[in-house]
Write a protein that holds these residues in place. Structure first.
Motif, PDB file in Angstrom:
ATOM      1  N   ALA A 119      26.506  29.917  -2.591  1.00  0.00           N
ATOM      2  CA  ALA A 119      26.139  30.208  -1.199  1.00  0.00           C
ATOM      3  C   ALA A 119      26.038  28.912  -0.412  1.00  0.00           C
ATOM      4  O   ALA A 119      25.827  27.830  -0.973  1.00  0.00           O
ATOM      5  N   ARG A 120      26.178  29.029   0.911  1.00  0.00           N
ATOM      6  CA  ARG A 120      26.143  27.850   1.788  1.00  0.00           C
ATOM      7  C   ARG A 120      24.771  27.617   2.411  1.00  0.00           C
ATOM      8  O   ARG A 120      24.537  26.569   3.012  1.00  0.00           O
ATOM      9  N   GLY A 121      23.859  28.615   2.301  1.00  0.00           N
ATOM     10  CA  GLY A 121      22.549  28.412   2.897  1.00  0.00           C
ATOM     11  C   GLY A 121      21.772  29.702   3.026  1.00  0.00           C
ATOM     12  O   GLY A 121      22.245  30.791   2.660  1.00  0.00           O
ATOM     13  N   LEU A 122      20.559  29.574   3.554  1.00  0.00           N
ATOM     14  CA  LEU A 122      19.647  30.698   3.778  1.00  0.00           C
ATOM     15  C   LEU A 122      19.040  30.558   5.164  1.00  0.00           C
ATOM     16  O   LEU A 122      18.592  29.465   5.545  1.00  0.00           O
ATOM     17  N   VAL A 123      19.008  31.651   5.899  1.00  0.00           N
ATOM     18  CA  VAL A 123      18.391  31.684   7.229  1.00  0.00           C
ATOM     19  C   VAL A 123      17.463  32.886   7.296  1.00  0.00           C
ATOM     20  O   VAL A 123      17.855  34.007   6.938  1.00  0.00           O
ATOM     21  N   THR A 124      16.237  32.670   7.745  1.00  0.00           N
ATOM     22  CA  THR A 124      15.293  33.766   7.937  1.00  0.00           C
ATOM     23  C   THR A 124      14.384  33.451   9.113  1.00  0.00           C
ATOM     24  O   THR A 124      14.041  32.284   9.340  1.00  0.00           O
ATOM     25  N   ASP A 125      14.002  34.489   9.847  1.00  0.00           N
ATOM     26  CA  ASP A 125      13.010  34.281  10.901  1.00  0.00           C
ATOM     27  C   ASP A 125      11.607  34.608  10.409  1.00  0.00           C
ATOM     28  O   ASP A 125      10.668  34.727  11.200  1.00  0.00           O
ATOM     29  N   ALA A 126      11.457  34.754   9.084  1.00  0.00           N
ATOM     30  CA  ALA A 126      10.148  34.812   8.443  1.00  0.00           C
ATOM     31  C   ALA A 126       9.878  33.450   7.802  1.00  0.00           C
ATOM     32  O   ALA A 126      10.582  32.471   8.068  1.00  0.00           O
ATOM     33  N   GLY A 127       8.875  33.393   6.928  1.00  0.00           N
ATOM     34  CA  GLY A 127       8.534  32.138   6.293  1.00  0.00           C
ATOM     35  C   GLY A 127       9.296  31.915   4.998  1.00  0.00           C
ATOM     36  O   GLY A 127      10.149  32.716   4.596  1.00  0.00           O
ATOM     37  N   ILE A 128       8.981  30.808   4.345  1.00  0.00           N
ATOM     38  CA  ILE A 128       9.558  30.492   3.046  1.00  0.00           C
ATOM     39  C   ILE A 128       8.481  29.846   2.183  1.00  0.00           C
ATOM     40  O   ILE A 128       7.593  29.153   2.692  1.00  0.00           O
ATOM     41  N   ARG A 129       8.511  30.129   0.878  1.00  0.00           N
ATOM     42  CA  ARG A 129       7.517  29.583  -0.054  1.00  0.00           C
ATOM     43  C   ARG A 129       8.048  28.299  -0.692  1.00  0.00           C
ATOM     44  O   ARG A 129       9.229  28.008  -0.645  1.00  0.00           O
ATOM     45  N   ASP A 130       7.130  27.583  -1.325  1.00  0.00           N
ATOM     46  CA  ASP A 130       7.505  26.422  -2.148  1.00  0.00           C
ATOM     47  C   ASP A 130       8.358  25.434  -1.355  1.00  0.00           C
ATOM     48  O   ASP A 130       9.396  24.966  -1.826  1.00  0.00           O
ATOM     49  N   ARG A 131       7.911  25.102  -0.179  1.00  0.00           N
ATOM     50  CA  ARG A 131       8.746  24.341   0.753  1.00  0.00           C
ATOM     51  C   ARG A 131       9.253  23.020   0.161  1.00  0.00           C
ATOM     52  O   ARG A 131      10.440  22.686   0.285  1.00  0.00           O
ATOM     53  N   ALA A 132       8.388  22.266  -0.490  1.00  0.00           N
ATOM     54  CA  ALA A 132       8.816  20.982  -1.041  1.00  0.00           C
ATOM     55  C   ALA A 132       9.855  21.186  -2.139  1.00  0.00           C
ATOM     56  O   ALA A 132      10.852  20.459  -2.208  1.00  0.00           O
ATOM     57  N   ALA A 133       9.640  22.184  -2.990  1.00  0.00           N
ATOM     58  CA  ALA A 133      10.589  22.456  -4.069  1.00  0.00           C
ATOM     59  C   ALA A 133      11.908  22.994  -3.515  1.00  0.00           C
ATOM     60  O   ALA A 133      12.982  22.680  -4.035  1.00  0.00           O
ATOM     61  N   VAL A 134      11.840  23.810  -2.461  1.00  0.00           N
ATOM     62  CA  VAL A 134      13.063  24.296  -1.817  1.00  0.00           C
ATOM     63  C   VAL A 134      13.849  23.119  -1.250  1.00  0.00           C
ATOM     64  O   VAL A 134      15.078  23.046  -1.394  1.00  0.00           O
ATOM     65  N   SER A 135      13.168  22.183  -0.639  1.00  0.00           N
ATOM     66  CA  SER A 135      13.845  21.013  -0.080  1.00  0.00           C
ATOM     67  C   SER A 135      14.563  20.230  -1.168  1.00  0.00           C
ATOM     68  O   SER A 135      15.666  19.719  -0.959  1.00  0.00           O
ATOM     69  N   ALA A 136      13.975  20.173  -2.347  1.00  0.00           N
ATOM     70  CA  ALA A 136      14.578  19.424  -3.456  1.00  0.00           C
ATOM     71  C   ALA A 136      15.858  20.079  -3.971  1.00  0.00           C
ATOM     72  O   ALA A 136      16.695  19.402  -4.571  1.00  0.00           O
ATOM     73  N   VAL A 137      16.034  21.376  -3.737  1.00  0.00           N
ATOM     74  CA  VAL A 137      17.248  22.072  -4.169  1.00  0.00           C
ATOM     75  C   VAL A 137      18.467  21.574  -3.397  1.00  0.00           C
ATOM     76  O   VAL A 137      19.595  21.606  -3.889  1.00  0.00           O
TER      77      VAL A 137
END
Length: 238
Positions: A119-137
């Motif tokens: 996949a090329r990415g994820l877009v949501t108008d809600a929130g996201i968990r584990d922000r620091a770990a998501v950034s590391a992906v």
């Protein structure tokens, strides 16, 4: 379900080289004044995102269906896991999060799985968990902010690969989705080739204009470019 259609390589190349602001200007020329997804900012600034939309629609969760009573389990249905496993290679997963900032529609493990699926990415108008770990992906992700809450506390996914609303923008399957540090913009599929080429040319012209401004030239006649300036640019460009 519709037939997912990835973006042509040339379109991806062109859109990856231009800003969402430039794309917005070109969409306005086609009569589309607001295709910018409201309330979805980058989790990791500095990443660029271009892909075709794969969509998921949600409704508000309900206690008896979503396992919110003590000891209860969610009733069978479409899950976020199912959507992740259905997202095609080359797609941007766009989730209608109903603007629910209180809940997440993804975390680091799901984002890692999206990345591995191509996949090329994820877009949501809600929130996201584990922000620091998501950034590391290092997969481009855009959300309304960080939260620790799980998705089923507020949302239930009911359909995928259908027209949705995300951040007050209508998103249809296989529309082009482009993200940069400003946020995310959606290009209707029927316009994507024309917008990609025009936006690429606009950025080249604006580089020329920027050089003149930095050299001390006044704005009038440069921005927007006059006929004389365009002729001068075309002569230099050719």
């Amino acid at each position: 379900m519709s037939e997912f259609t990835p973006l042509p390589d040339r379109v991806v190349e062109r859109l990856a080289a231009v800003s969402t602001a430039t794309i917005a200007s070109q969409l306005l020329a086609h009569g589309l004044r607001d295709q910018f997804v409201s309330g979805a900012g980058p989790v990791t600034p500095g990443l660029r995102m271009v892909g075709a939309a794969w969509t998921a629609r949600t409704i508000p969760s309900r206690e008896d269906l979503d396992g919110l009573w003590p000891g209860a389990r969610p009733t069978p249905g479409l899950s976020l896991f199912d959507v992740i496993e259905s997202t095609p290679e080359g797609a941007v997963l766009v989730i209608d999060g109903r603007g629910e900032h209180r809940t997440a529609t993804g975390g680091d493990i799901l984002v890692e799985r999206l990345r591995l699926r191509g996949a090329r990415g994820l877009v949501t108008d809600a929130g996201i968990r584990d922000r620091a770990a998501v950034s590391a992906v290092r997969l481009p992700c855009y959300s309304a902010g960080a939260t620790a809450n799980v998705s089923r506390a507020y949302l239930r996914i009911v359909e995928q690969d259908v027209p949705i609303g995300c951040g007050s923008v209508a998103v249809f399957p296989s529309d082009a989705v482009v993200g940069d540090d400003d946020g995310v913009i959606v290009i209707p599929r029927a316009l994507v080739e024309a917008v990609a080429e025009a936006a690429f040319e606009q950025e080249r012209l604006e580089e020329y204009i920027g050089a003149k401004v930095r050299a001390g030239a006044p704005l009038r006649g440069l921005y927007p470019p006059s006929a004389d300036l365009r002729a001068e640019y075309e002569a230099v460009r050719s």
